[in-house]
Design a protein around this motif. Structure first.
Motif, PDB file in Angstrom:
ATOM      1  N   ASP A  14       0.807  -1.211   0.000  1.00 52.82           N
ATOM      2  CA  ASP A  14       0.000   0.000   0.000  1.00 52.82           C
ATOM      3  C   ASP A  14       0.846   1.270   0.000  1.00 52.82           C
ATOM      4  O   ASP A  14       0.360   2.321   0.426  1.00 52.82           O
ATOM      5  N   VAL A  15       2.090   1.171  -0.399  1.00 49.90           N
ATOM      6  CA  VAL A  15       2.958   2.351  -0.437  1.00 49.90           C
ATOM      7  C   VAL A  15       3.466   2.534  -1.864  1.00 49.90           C
ATOM      8  O   VAL A  15       3.454   1.581  -2.648  1.00 49.90           O
ATOM      9  N   PRO A  16       3.932   3.729  -2.201  1.00 44.91           N
ATOM     10  CA  PRO A  16       4.480   3.942  -3.545  1.00 44.91           C
ATOM     11  C   PRO A  16       5.665   3.009  -3.818  1.00 44.91           C
ATOM     12  O   PRO A  16       6.444   2.688  -2.911  1.00 44.91           O
ATOM     13  N   VAL A  17       5.777   2.575  -5.070  1.00 42.71           N
ATOM     14  CA  VAL A  17       6.885   1.700  -5.464  1.00 42.71           C
ATOM     15  C   VAL A  17       7.693   2.385  -6.571  1.00 42.71           C
ATOM     16  O   VAL A  17       7.137   2.883  -7.552  1.00 42.71           O
ATOM     17  N   ILE A  18       9.006   2.420  -6.357  1.00 42.40           N
ATOM     18  CA  ILE A  18       9.934   3.028  -7.316  1.00 42.40           C
ATOM     19  C   ILE A  18      10.673   1.899  -8.020  1.00 42.40           C
ATOM     20  O   ILE A  18      11.198   0.994  -7.362  1.00 42.40           O
ATOM     21  N   LEU A  19      10.741   1.970  -9.332  1.00 40.17           N
ATOM     22  CA  LEU A  19      11.452   0.940 -10.104  1.00 40.17           C
ATOM     23  C   LEU A  19      12.862   1.424 -10.438  1.00 40.17           C
ATOM     24  O   LEU A  19      13.036   2.531 -10.960  1.00 40.17           O
ATOM     25  N   ALA A  20      13.854   0.575 -10.148  1.00 41.44           N
ATOM     26  CA  ALA A  20      15.252   0.888 -10.472  1.00 41.44           C
ATOM     27  C   ALA A  20      15.915  -0.381 -11.000  1.00 41.44           C
ATOM     28  O   ALA A  20      15.326  -1.460 -10.977  1.00 41.44           O
ATOM     29  N   GLY A  21      17.152  -0.244 -11.443  1.00 48.33           N
ATOM     30  CA  GLY A  21      17.913  -1.406 -11.888  1.00 48.33           C
ATOM     31  C   GLY A  21      17.975  -1.502 -13.400  1.00 48.33           C
ATOM     32  O   GLY A  21      17.021  -1.943 -14.037  1.00 48.33           O
ATOM     33  N   GLY A  22      19.098  -1.063 -13.966  1.00 49.81           N
ATOM     34  CA  GLY A  22      19.330  -1.260 -15.398  1.00 49.81           C
ATOM     35  C   GLY A  22      18.461  -0.424 -16.310  1.00 49.81           C
ATOM     36  O   GLY A  22      18.356  -0.718 -17.500  1.00 49.81           O
ATOM     37  N   LEU A  23      17.838   0.620 -15.771  1.00 45.83           N
ATOM     38  CA  LEU A  23      17.021   1.467 -16.651  1.00 45.83           C
ATOM     39  C   LEU A  23      17.932   2.368 -17.487  1.00 45.83           C
ATOM     40  O   LEU A  23      19.021   2.768 -17.039  1.00 45.83           O
ATOM     41  N   THR A  24      17.458   2.671 -18.695  1.00 39.03           N
ATOM     42  CA  THR A  24      18.213   3.510 -19.628  1.00 39.03           C
ATOM     43  C   THR A  24      17.204   4.368 -20.401  1.00 39.03           C
ATOM     44  O   THR A  24      15.994   4.096 -20.343  1.00 39.03           O
ATOM     45  N   PRO A  25      17.694   5.351 -21.155  1.00 35.84           N
ATOM     46  CA  PRO A  25      16.747   6.113 -21.993  1.00 35.84           C
ATOM     47  C   PRO A  25      16.001   5.197 -22.976  1.00 35.84           C
ATOM     48  O   PRO A  25      14.898   5.523 -23.397  1.00 35.84           O
ATOM     49  N   ASN A  26      16.602   4.063 -23.349  1.00 34.43           N
ATOM     50  CA  ASN A  26      15.972   3.175 -24.344  1.00 34.43           C
ATOM     51  C   ASN A  26      14.905   2.263 -23.761  1.00 34.43           C
ATOM     52  O   ASN A  26      14.019   1.824 -24.495  1.00 34.43           O
ATOM     53  N   ASN A  27      14.999   1.918 -22.492  1.00 38.23           N
ATOM     54  CA  ASN A  27      14.020   0.956 -21.959  1.00 38.23           C
ATOM     55  C   ASN A  27      13.068   1.553 -20.926  1.00 38.23           C
ATOM     56  O   ASN A  27      12.154   0.870 -20.465  1.00 38.23           O
ATOM     57  N   VAL A  28      13.278   2.816 -20.560  1.00 35.84           N
ATOM     58  CA  VAL A  28      12.458   3.342 -19.450  1.00 35.84           C
ATOM     59  C   VAL A  28      10.982   3.471 -19.833  1.00 35.84           C
ATOM     60  O   VAL A  28      10.094   3.229 -18.995  1.00 35.84           O
ATOM     61  N   ALA A  29      10.686   3.785 -21.085  1.00 34.19           N
ATOM     62  CA  ALA A  29       9.269   3.905 -21.474  1.00 34.19           C
ATOM     63  C   ALA A  29       8.581   2.551 -21.339  1.00 34.19           C
ATOM     64  O   ALA A  29       7.469   2.449 -20.811  1.00 34.19           O
ATOM     65  N   ASP A  30       9.252   1.510 -21.796  1.00 31.99           N
ATOM     66  CA  ASP A  30       8.704   0.159 -21.686  1.00 31.99           C
ATOM     67  C   ASP A  30       8.502  -0.211 -20.211  1.00 31.99           C
ATOM     68  O   ASP A  30       7.484  -0.798 -19.831  1.00 31.99           O
TER      69      ASP A  30
END
Ligand SMILES: O=C(O)c1ccccc1N[C@@H]1O[C@H](COP(=O)(O)O)[C@@H](O)[C@H]1O
Length: 221
Positions: A155-171
């Motif tokens: 029930d809390v906000p979730v932040i996604l990290a790990g290996g993100l790049t300008p090419n995959n962040v939209a996906d």
């Protein structure tokens, strides 16, 4: 709207670029027991955060071995948010929520039991792809579907990290619909050297993907 954090800045110029790219948060990495080109001293982190403009949140990323050490770092750096790569219990995390600092521990995507146990004690959970030592900055993605399940389970906000790049962040934003995304190595031209064009592209890709998702949400009849 998905919030965007750019992590591991080491210079005022990087921080200015993060702000001008309209990111929501900037992170510095301090007091970690791993070798990383992004680490700065607490004094330097404080200097960098002192140069942050209003409305840009500051995030101290650290791996303290005790609550006492975490408190010392907060007193020294004075961040808005404390991102913890540490195995603290829910009680210990609660003890860190004082003087308005927001506490955001890191959890692995598949560790639902830990996420559920600590969620009531924290301000958000950051799901990363940690190394064996628990550190981040690995540049490795993980199973985003698992992160999505974790986000549904707490029930809390979730932040996604790990290996993100300008090419995959939209996906990533379309797959997980996270409350925020976070990147360190994925916007660098080499270890610790931020690529300013990549920072701008990362932020605009993440925000555009979020806006697209909102525009496609069904309007109730
Ligand atoms: O970036 C580091 O070197 C680091 C070292 C120790 C703890 C955390 C670290 N970084 C955090 O890891 C994630 C993801 O990094 P990446 O995008 O995969 O490189 C990010 O939250 C950083 O804050």
């Amino acid at each position: 709207m998905t919030r965007v954090k750019i992590c591991g800045v080491t210079t005022e110029t990087d921080l200015d670029v993060v702000a001008s790219a309209c990111a929501d948060a900037v992170g510095t990495i301090c007091d970690v027991p791993v070798d990383t080109p992004r680490e700065v001293t607490p004094t330097r982190a404080r200097e960098l955060f002192d140069s942050a403009p209003p409305f840009l949140s500051t995030v101290l990323v650290t791996m303290p071995d005790s609550v006492a050490r975490a408190r010392e770092l907060v007193a020294e750096v004075r961040p808005d948010v404390l991102q913890l790569h540490a195995d603290f219990s829910a009680d210990e995390l609660t003890a860190l929520r004082y003087e308005r600092v927001r506490v955001v521990p890191v959890v692995e995507a598949t560790n639902l039991s830990r996420a559920r146990a600590i969620a009531p004690a924290v301000d958000a959970i950051l799901v990363d792809t940690p190394s064996d030592s628990g550190a981040g900055g690995t540049g490795q993605t993980h199973d985003w579907e698992a992160t999505q399940e974790l986000a549904d389970a707490v029930d809390v906000p979730v932040i996604l990290a790990g290996g993100l790049t300008p090419n995959n962040v939209a996906d990533a934003v379309r797959t997980v619909s996270p409350d925020g995304v976070d990147v360190a190595s994925g916007v660098e031209s080499s270890g610790g050297v931020k690529d300013h064009d990549a920072i701008h592209t990362f932020v605009s890709e993440a925000k555009a993907a979020c806006r697209d998702g909102e525009n496609h949400e069904e309007v109730p009849a």
